[in-house]
Design an enzyme around this catalytic site. Structure first.
Site, PDB file in Angstrom:
ATOM      1  N   SER A 222       0.855  -1.190   0.000  1.00 35.23           N
ATOM      2  CA  SER A 222       0.000   0.000   0.000  1.00 35.23           C
ATOM      3  C   SER A 222       0.886   1.233   0.000  1.00 35.23           C
ATOM      4  CB  SER A 222      -0.890   0.005   1.247  1.00 35.23           C
ATOM      5  OG  SER A 222      -1.531   1.256   1.428  1.00 35.23           O
TER       6      SER A 222
ATOM      7  N   TYR B 111      -0.811  -0.703  10.461  1.00 35.54           N
ATOM      8  CA  TYR B 111      -1.094  -1.083   9.075  1.00 35.54           C
ATOM      9  C   TYR B 111       0.024  -0.607   8.147  1.00 35.54           C
ATOM     10  CZ  TYR B 111      -3.350  -1.560   4.550  1.00 35.54           C
ATOM     11  OH  TYR B 111      -3.629  -1.911   3.249  1.00 35.54           O
TER      12      TYR B 111
END
Length: 257
Positions: free
Chosen positions: A138, A148
């Site tokens: 990401s 994350y």
């Protein structure tokens, strides 16, 4: 015909990989937790494209699930030519809002599973002198923003390091780093998306198409959209402490609700 194994194949970017690879004539091994959705997906892709679609139900947050996929990747008689490590999720809230157990589960799926499955796949691929691995990360990997982003930063560093180590082996590795993509990701995490501007959203099929093009070009990192490439280029010019402040404020504005 070559075979691709895709984790998290039943929705979002994983489903887009399955559609594209099936349309290109690749047989598939579809991996996810929901057996019924896997079977429905396999039937649809087989009927539409005439490929073979194998179903492997596995929960990558468990050792049993990871081991099941490792065994399939290590099967020399039914070789996997392309591994797509796509399975992943997000936790709602900032640091300390999410239970520690949920954070550890995220690391299990994003880091341990990626390490173990990549290792299982690459061992067989190097023997044959060909193969590829796409690890879905990401753009969050490039900004200081919670567990994350940290887990996705690990995916990027791991992938690029292994790609360098395997230069000349015939095995390619690439980290795919999209921005916001319209998938089930936010819904499953209970995250609101109303505050995210329309221009920041990407289409999963376009992300996959550009990612596969970058893999074919031999890139070890793919940021599949010029808008996000520009944003990350600008972020490199911002001092790290200031970037952390901006990331935190942006996360509160565009992140979980």
């Amino acid at each position: 015909m070559t075979t691709a194994l895709i984790t998290g194949s039943t929705s979002g970017i994983g489903a887009a990989f399955a559609r594209r690879l099936a349309a290109d004539g690749h047989n598939l091994v579809l991996v996810a937790r929901d057996t019924k959705r896997l079977r429905d997906q396999a039937t649809e892709l087989h009927d539409r494209h005439g490929i073979e679609a194998e179903v492997l139900s596995a929960d990558l947050s468990t050792d049993d699930g990871i081991e099941a996929v490792e065994r399939r990747l290590a099967d020399r008689k039914h070789a996997v030519d392309l591994l797509v490590n796509n399975a992943g999720f997000g936790n709602k809230g900032r640091y300390l809002d999410a239970p520690l157990a949920d954070e550890l589960t995220m690391l299990k799926v994003h880091c341990e599973a990626v390490l173990r499955l990549t290792t299982a796949a690459v061992g067989a691929m190097r023997e044959r002198g060909r193969g590829g691995v796409v690890n879905v990360a990401s753009v969050a990997a490039f900004v200081p923003r919670g567990t994350y982003g940290a887990s996705k930063a690990w995916v990027v560093q791991f992938t690029q390091g292994v790609a360098k180590d395997l230069t000349g082996s015939g095995v390619r590795l690439m980290a795919l780093c999209p921005g916001f993509v319209r998938t089930e990701f936010h819904q499953r995490a209970g995250m609101g998306t109303d505050s995210i501007p329309n221009w920041m959203w990407l289409d999963a099929d376009k992300v996959v198409a550009e990612g596969l093009n970058d893999l074919a070009r031999g890139k070890s990192l793919s940021i599949p959209d010029p808008r996000y490439k520009a944003l990350l280029g600008a972020a490199k010019l911002v001092p790290r402490p200031l970037l952390g402040t901006i990331s935190s404020k942006t996360g509160r504005k565009y992140g979980p609700r």
